[in-house]
Scaffold this motif. Sequence first.
Motif, short mmCIF file in Angstrom:
data_model
loop_
_atom_site.label_atom_id
_atom_site.label_comp_id
_atom_site.label_asym_id
_atom_site.label_seq_id
_atom_site.Cartn_x
_atom_site.Cartn_y
_atom_site.Cartn_z
N VAL A 78 6.34 14.86 3.10
CA VAL A 78 5.20 13.54 2.90
C VAL A 78 4.34 13.99 4.35
N LEU A 79 2.94 13.99 4.04
CA LEU A 79 1.84 13.94 5.15
C LEU A 79 1.29 12.56 5.08
N ASN A 80 1.02 12.24 6.31
CA ASN A 80 0.28 10.85 6.72
C ASN A 80 1.21 9.72 5.85
N PRO A 81 2.48 9.50 6.11
CA PRO A 81 3.36 8.47 5.68
C PRO A 81 2.47 6.97 5.82
N TYR A 82 2.42 6.22 4.66
CA TYR A 82 1.73 5.03 4.68
C TYR A 82 2.54 4.06 5.18
N LYS A 83 1.76 3.01 5.65
CA LYS A 83 2.74 2.03 6.41
C LYS A 83 2.58 0.88 5.50
N SER A 84 1.49 0.69 4.38
CA SER A 84 1.53 -0.63 3.87
C SER A 84 1.07 -0.36 2.31
N LEU A 85 0.53 0.60 1.86
CA LEU A 85 0.12 0.76 0.51
C LEU A 85 1.12 0.81 -0.56
N HIS A 86 2.37 0.86 -0.42
CA HIS A 86 3.13 0.97 -1.42
C HIS A 86 4.32 -0.52 -1.20
N THR A 87 3.99 -1.21 -0.03
CA THR A 87 4.70 -2.40 0.04
C THR A 87 3.95 -3.75 0.01
N ASP A 88 2.65 -3.57 0.23
CA ASP A 88 1.68 -4.79 0.00
C ASP A 88 1.36 -4.98 -1.17
N ILE A 89 1.55 -6.29 -1.90
CA ILE A 89 1.41 -6.27 -3.31
C ILE A 89 -0.28 -6.04 -3.60
N VAL A 90 -1.00 -6.51 -3.04
CA VAL A 90 -2.40 -6.44 -3.11
C VAL A 90 -2.84 -4.80 -3.11
#
Length: 239
Positions: A78-90
């Motif tokens: 994984v490059l540039n791991p996301y902090k919120s894209l897959h956990t924030d519902i919106v």
Amino acid sequence: MQVTTKAIVLSSLKYGDTSLIVKAFTQTDGLKSYLLKGVLASKKGKLKAAYFLPLTQLELTATHKNKGTLETIREVKVLNPYKSLHTDIVKNSLVLFLAEMLGNSIQEEQQDASLYNYLEYSMQWLDSNETIANFHLLFLLNLTKFLGFYPEESEGINSYFDLQEGQFVASPTLNPLIENENAASFKRLLGINFDALKGIKIAKGIRESLLKSVILYFELHLHGFRKPKSLAVLNAVFD
């Protein structure tokens, strides 16, 4: 041919009981589809299903036969791991919608570094910002630059946008149109970057209507384009 390339996941579909078919947009070869045999059954393998969530940014070592068949992946990180894209519902709802739009729009198995860089930057911006209510509208409009049908901007008082012709016109035509308050909001989104979204307010009803028009714009200009099934979920989240 073995290649190492950056890639952005567009979709992941279960195949049989233990495998996945992953469609990704790669930096080196454009759109590619991969068969990941047994990835759902193996807990110790190098490939894990969690790596292939929509719009995840990866580095792949893969075998590309370039014969229009399913390719294979040897290694992934994984490059540039996301902090919120897959956990924030919106944000996650936006990701699912945009991944489906991209999957329905990108057809070419050829390198497009500019498009890849745009997708990479856009998702990093979305991950790190909170003013995102109109992000998807601007994302899709800017995407049309790479697909070849960006709206022709108008410096005059033309107040109707002809979706078939891709330009503003002075008076109504028989083609589908964006008009009135919708056209004014549409104009404000043209020629700006994501940071400028902080200064743009669009009412919920106009935003929904504009999104329908933008999707129709894609339908009119992309052969074989299919309406995204995730649109209803996105509208529900923004309700």
